[in-house]
Write a protein that holds these residues in place. Structure first.
Motif, PDB file in Angstrom:
ATOM      1  N   TYR A  38       0.823  -1.200   0.000  1.00  0.00           N
ATOM      2  CA  TYR A  38       0.000   0.000   0.000  1.00  0.00           C
ATOM      3  C   TYR A  38       0.859   1.253   0.000  1.00  0.00           C
ATOM      4  O   TYR A  38       2.008   1.246   0.442  1.00  0.00           O
ATOM      5  CB  TYR A  38      -0.947   0.025   1.206  1.00  0.00           C
ATOM      6  CG  TYR A  38      -0.254   0.155   2.540  1.00  0.00           C
ATOM      7  CD1 TYR A  38       0.011   1.401   3.110  1.00  0.00           C
ATOM      8  CD2 TYR A  38       0.139  -0.979   3.245  1.00  0.00           C
ATOM      9  CE1 TYR A  38       0.650   1.516   4.333  1.00  0.00           C
ATOM     10  CE2 TYR A  38       0.772  -0.885   4.476  1.00  0.00           C
ATOM     11  CZ  TYR A  38       1.028   0.368   5.005  1.00  0.00           C
ATOM     12  OH  TYR A  38       1.665   0.477   6.210  1.00  0.00           O
ATOM     13  N   GLN A  39       0.275   2.321  -0.514  1.00  0.00           N
ATOM     14  CA  GLN A  39       0.864   3.653  -0.457  1.00  0.00           C
ATOM     15  C   GLN A  39      -0.257   4.633  -0.160  1.00  0.00           C
ATOM     16  O   GLN A  39      -1.247   4.706  -0.900  1.00  0.00           O
ATOM     17  CB  GLN A  39       1.531   4.009  -1.777  1.00  0.00           C
ATOM     18  CG  GLN A  39       2.078   5.433  -1.848  1.00  0.00           C
ATOM     19  CD  GLN A  39       3.294   5.642  -0.963  1.00  0.00           C
ATOM     20  OE1 GLN A  39       4.211   4.841  -0.978  1.00  0.00           O
ATOM     21  NE2 GLN A  39       3.273   6.705  -0.172  1.00  0.00           N
ATOM     22  N   ILE A  40      -0.134   5.382   0.921  1.00  0.00           N
ATOM     23  CA  ILE A  40      -1.134   6.394   1.274  1.00  0.00           C
ATOM     24  C   ILE A  40      -0.828   7.681   0.515  1.00  0.00           C
ATOM     25  O   ILE A  40       0.321   8.137   0.486  1.00  0.00           O
ATOM     26  CB  ILE A  40      -1.142   6.647   2.791  1.00  0.00           C
ATOM     27  CG1 ILE A  40      -1.495   5.356   3.548  1.00  0.00           C
ATOM     28  CG2 ILE A  40      -2.123   7.759   3.151  1.00  0.00           C
ATOM     29  CD1 ILE A  40      -1.307   5.454   5.045  1.00  0.00           C
ATOM     30  N   ILE A  41      -1.868   8.268  -0.086  1.00  0.00           N
ATOM     31  CA  ILE A  41      -1.721   9.488  -0.872  1.00  0.00           C
ATOM     32  C   ILE A  41      -2.706  10.524  -0.324  1.00  0.00           C
ATOM     33  O   ILE A  41      -3.884  10.511  -0.675  1.00  0.00           O
ATOM     34  CB  ILE A  41      -2.015   9.234  -2.368  1.00  0.00           C
ATOM     35  CG1 ILE A  41      -1.285   7.988  -2.881  1.00  0.00           C
ATOM     36  CG2 ILE A  41      -1.653  10.459  -3.209  1.00  0.00           C
ATOM     37  CD1 ILE A  41      -1.810   7.483  -4.219  1.00  0.00           C
ATOM     38  N   PRO A  42      -2.267  11.443   0.541  1.00  0.00           N
ATOM     39  CA  PRO A  42      -3.187  12.479   1.026  1.00  0.00           C
ATOM     40  C   PRO A  42      -3.605  13.395  -0.131  1.00  0.00           C
ATOM     41  O   PRO A  42      -2.762  13.833  -0.922  1.00  0.00           O
ATOM     42  CB  PRO A  42      -2.359  13.236   2.068  1.00  0.00           C
ATOM     43  CG  PRO A  42      -1.262  12.294   2.454  1.00  0.00           C
ATOM     44  CD  PRO A  42      -0.955  11.527   1.199  1.00  0.00           C
ATOM     45  N   VAL A  43      -4.906  13.668  -0.231  1.00  0.00           N
ATOM     46  CA  VAL A  43      -5.413  14.466  -1.347  1.00  0.00           C
ATOM     47  C   VAL A  43      -6.378  15.535  -0.850  1.00  0.00           C
ATOM     48  O   VAL A  43      -6.986  15.406   0.207  1.00  0.00           O
ATOM     49  CB  VAL A  43      -6.122  13.581  -2.397  1.00  0.00           C
ATOM     50  CG1 VAL A  43      -5.130  12.612  -3.041  1.00  0.00           C
ATOM     51  CG2 VAL A  43      -7.284  12.798  -1.784  1.00  0.00           C
ATOM     52  N   THR A  44      -6.518  16.581  -1.643  1.00  0.00           N
ATOM     53  CA  THR A  44      -7.433  17.710  -1.474  1.00  0.00           C
ATOM     54  C   THR A  44      -7.115  18.519  -0.221  1.00  0.00           C
ATOM     55  O   THR A  44      -6.270  18.154   0.586  1.00  0.00           O
ATOM     56  CB  THR A  44      -8.928  17.284  -1.444  1.00  0.00           C
ATOM     57  OG1 THR A  44      -9.305  16.844  -0.144  1.00  0.00           O
ATOM     58  CG2 THR A  44      -9.223  16.213  -2.472  1.00  0.00           C
TER      59      THR A  44
ATOM     60  N   PHE B  23     -10.470   6.610  13.814  1.00  0.00           N
ATOM     61  CA  PHE B  23      -9.217   7.338  13.640  1.00  0.00           C
ATOM     62  C   PHE B  23      -8.308   7.064  14.827  1.00  0.00           C
ATOM     63  O   PHE B  23      -8.757   6.562  15.862  1.00  0.00           O
ATOM     64  CB  PHE B  23      -9.472   8.852  13.561  1.00  0.00           C
ATOM     65  CG  PHE B  23     -10.434   9.262  12.488  1.00  0.00           C
ATOM     66  CD1 PHE B  23     -10.106   9.137  11.151  1.00  0.00           C
ATOM     67  CD2 PHE B  23     -11.680   9.782  12.820  1.00  0.00           C
ATOM     68  CE1 PHE B  23     -10.997   9.524  10.164  1.00  0.00           C
ATOM     69  CE2 PHE B  23     -12.577  10.178  11.837  1.00  0.00           C
ATOM     70  CZ  PHE B  23     -12.224  10.044  10.504  1.00  0.00           C
ATOM     71  N   LYS B  24      -7.056   7.420  14.697  1.00  0.00           N
ATOM     72  CA  LYS B  24      -6.166   7.353  15.849  1.00  0.00           C
ATOM     73  C   LYS B  24      -6.664   8.358  16.888  1.00  0.00           C
ATOM     74  O   LYS B  24      -6.628   9.563  16.671  1.00  0.00           O
ATOM     75  CB  LYS B  24      -4.724   7.676  15.437  1.00  0.00           C
ATOM     76  CG  LYS B  24      -3.733   7.526  16.577  1.00  0.00           C
ATOM     77  CD  LYS B  24      -2.303   7.729  16.114  1.00  0.00           C
ATOM     78  CE  LYS B  24      -1.344   7.496  17.282  1.00  0.00           C
ATOM     79  NZ  LYS B  24       0.075   7.670  16.863  1.00  0.00           N
ATOM     80  N   GLY B  25      -7.184   7.839  17.985  1.00  0.00           N
ATOM     81  CA  GLY B  25      -7.646   8.688  19.070  1.00  0.00           C
ATOM     82  C   GLY B  25      -9.043   9.250  18.917  1.00  0.00           C
ATOM     83  O   GLY B  25      -9.481  10.048  19.753  1.00  0.00           O
TER      84      GLY B  25
ATOM     85  N   PHE C 265      -4.427  -0.149  10.853  1.00  0.00           N
ATOM     86  CA  PHE C 265      -5.504   0.393  10.023  1.00  0.00           C
ATOM     87  C   PHE C 265      -5.110   1.739   9.435  1.00  0.00           C
ATOM     88  O   PHE C 265      -4.378   2.527  10.047  1.00  0.00           O
ATOM     89  CB  PHE C 265      -6.830   0.475  10.786  1.00  0.00           C
ATOM     90  CG  PHE C 265      -6.895   1.481  11.894  1.00  0.00           C
ATOM     91  CD1 PHE C 265      -7.288   2.798  11.656  1.00  0.00           C
ATOM     92  CD2 PHE C 265      -6.590   1.117  13.202  1.00  0.00           C
ATOM     93  CE1 PHE C 265      -7.375   3.723  12.685  1.00  0.00           C
ATOM     94  CE2 PHE C 265      -6.673   2.038  14.240  1.00  0.00           C
ATOM     95  CZ  PHE C 265      -7.064   3.342  13.978  1.00  0.00           C
ATOM     96  N   ILE C 266      -5.614   1.942   8.215  1.00  0.00           N
ATOM     97  CA  ILE C 266      -5.471   3.212   7.512  1.00  0.00           C
ATOM     98  C   ILE C 266      -6.802   3.935   7.621  1.00  0.00           C
ATOM     99  O   ILE C 266      -7.810   3.476   7.079  1.00  0.00           O
ATOM    100  CB  ILE C 266      -5.109   2.997   6.032  1.00  0.00           C
ATOM    101  CG1 ILE C 266      -3.799   2.227   5.890  1.00  0.00           C
ATOM    102  CG2 ILE C 266      -5.014   4.345   5.317  1.00  0.00           C
ATOM    103  CD1 ILE C 266      -3.483   1.816   4.461  1.00  0.00           C
TER     104      ILE C 266
ATOM    105  N   GLY D  38      -5.587  11.393   8.649  1.00  0.00           N
ATOM    106  CA  GLY D  38      -4.642  11.298   9.750  1.00  0.00           C
ATOM    107  C   GLY D  38      -3.775  10.044   9.710  1.00  0.00           C
ATOM    108  O   GLY D  38      -3.801   9.271   8.748  1.00  0.00           O
ATOM    109  N   PRO D  39      -2.997   9.827  10.791  1.00  0.00           N
ATOM    110  CA  PRO D  39      -2.008   8.752  10.808  1.00  0.00           C
ATOM    111  C   PRO D  39      -2.619   7.378  11.042  1.00  0.00           C
ATOM    112  O   PRO D  39      -3.730   7.242  11.561  1.00  0.00           O
ATOM    113  CB  PRO D  39      -1.103   9.139  11.982  1.00  0.00           C
ATOM    114  CG  PRO D  39      -2.000   9.899  12.911  1.00  0.00           C
ATOM    115  CD  PRO D  39      -2.942  10.652  12.014  1.00  0.00           C
ATOM    116  N   MET D  40      -1.868   6.360  10.672  1.00  0.00           N
ATOM    117  CA  MET D  40      -2.250   4.981  10.951  1.00  0.00           C
ATOM    118  C   MET D  40      -2.152   4.698  12.447  1.00  0.00           C
ATOM    119  O   MET D  40      -1.505   5.418  13.204  1.00  0.00           O
ATOM    120  CB  MET D  40      -1.349   4.014  10.185  1.00  0.00           C
ATOM    121  CG  MET D  40      -1.512   4.059   8.691  1.00  0.00           C
ATOM    122  SD  MET D  40      -0.414   2.886   7.825  1.00  0.00           S
ATOM    123  CE  MET D  40      -1.079   1.286   8.385  1.00  0.00           C
ATOM    124  N   SER D  41      -2.795   3.613  12.856  1.00  0.00           N
ATOM    125  CA  SER D  41      -2.699   3.127  14.222  1.00  0.00           C
ATOM    126  C   SER D  41      -2.940   1.621  14.183  1.00  0.00           C
ATOM    127  O   SER D  41      -3.062   1.026  13.115  1.00  0.00           O
ATOM    128  CB  SER D  41      -3.718   3.831  15.125  1.00  0.00           C
ATOM    129  OG  SER D  41      -3.589   3.423  16.480  1.00  0.00           O
TER     130      SER D  41
END
Length: 215
Positions: free
Chosen positions: A4-10, A155-157, A189-190, A194-197
């Protein structure tokens, strides 16, 4: 293996994820919310074969690039659950509400239900229906990779908002407690933002769903 590769968008910095089977090179985009040129540049860099689009739910920041990618590449759109049809139908209003440039509408080629499986090359993704943030939200879980793509469920937290139309806080908590956390503490998890956890970390520390609040 599943890669996998996470790509933040918008401007929402939503996590679009490029998933691929490293045995076959078959790839999918999960929640392409926009910035399609940036997404396709990553696809080219990884030298994988884009085969499908997977959607967790119908909010604009997660589906905004779908129609453009379909027009360019004729990719099938899989997901979310049909209870999110109304969100997809509301794309013009969503764009206005969320500050996005209007985009073309689309219809998924395949709706998903709880217990379905989606194949990506030789890798299987299990589908879990997790309503609450939206009524038709699904997550994708790779048992072999111990990886879940949870969209805006967890989400994380934190957890997803439930103050949108047809959101339901109790349903969301129930989905996380009965369908997501039982996947196992080691599962990474993605999230949609925000970040993975790991599920184990959230089980202990997340103020909304930690075990200590449900003894």
């Amino acid at each position: 293996m599943l890669q996998y590769q996470i790509i933040p968008v918008t401007h929402y910095q939503q996590n679009c994820t490029l998933l691929w089977c490293d045995e076959t090179g078959d790839a999918a985009l999960v929640d392409p919310g926009g910035d399609t040129a940036r997404i396709l540049a990553v696809v080219a860099e990884k030298a994988v074969r884009l085969c499908k689009i997977l959607l967790t739910h119908g909010h604009m920041d997660h589906i905004g690039g779908t129609a453009e990618l379909v027009a360019q590449l004729q990719l099938p759109v899989i997901g979310p659950h049909p209870d999110d049809q109304f969100w997809i139908d509301l794309l013009p209003q969503q764009a206005q509400m969320m500050g996005f440039t209007p985009v073309a509408g689309f219809s998924p080629d395949q709706w998903l239900g709880h217990g379905d499986k989606v194949m990506l090359g030789k890798q299987a993704l299990e589908v879990l229906h997790c309503p609450g943030h939206t009524p038709g939200h699904v997550i994708f879980y790779s048992r072999s990779a111990q990886l879940a793509l949870v969209g805006d469920v967890l989400f994380k937290g934190s957890i997803g908002r439930t103050d949108f139309p047809r959101g339901n806080h109790a349903e969301l908590i129930n989905a996380i407690r009965t369908r997501v956390l039982p996947l196992g503490d080691e599962v990474r998890f993605i999230p949609g933002h925000g970040p993975m956890s790991t599920l184990g970390h959230e089980r202990v520390t997340n103020p909304f769903v930690a075990d200590k609040h449900y003894g």
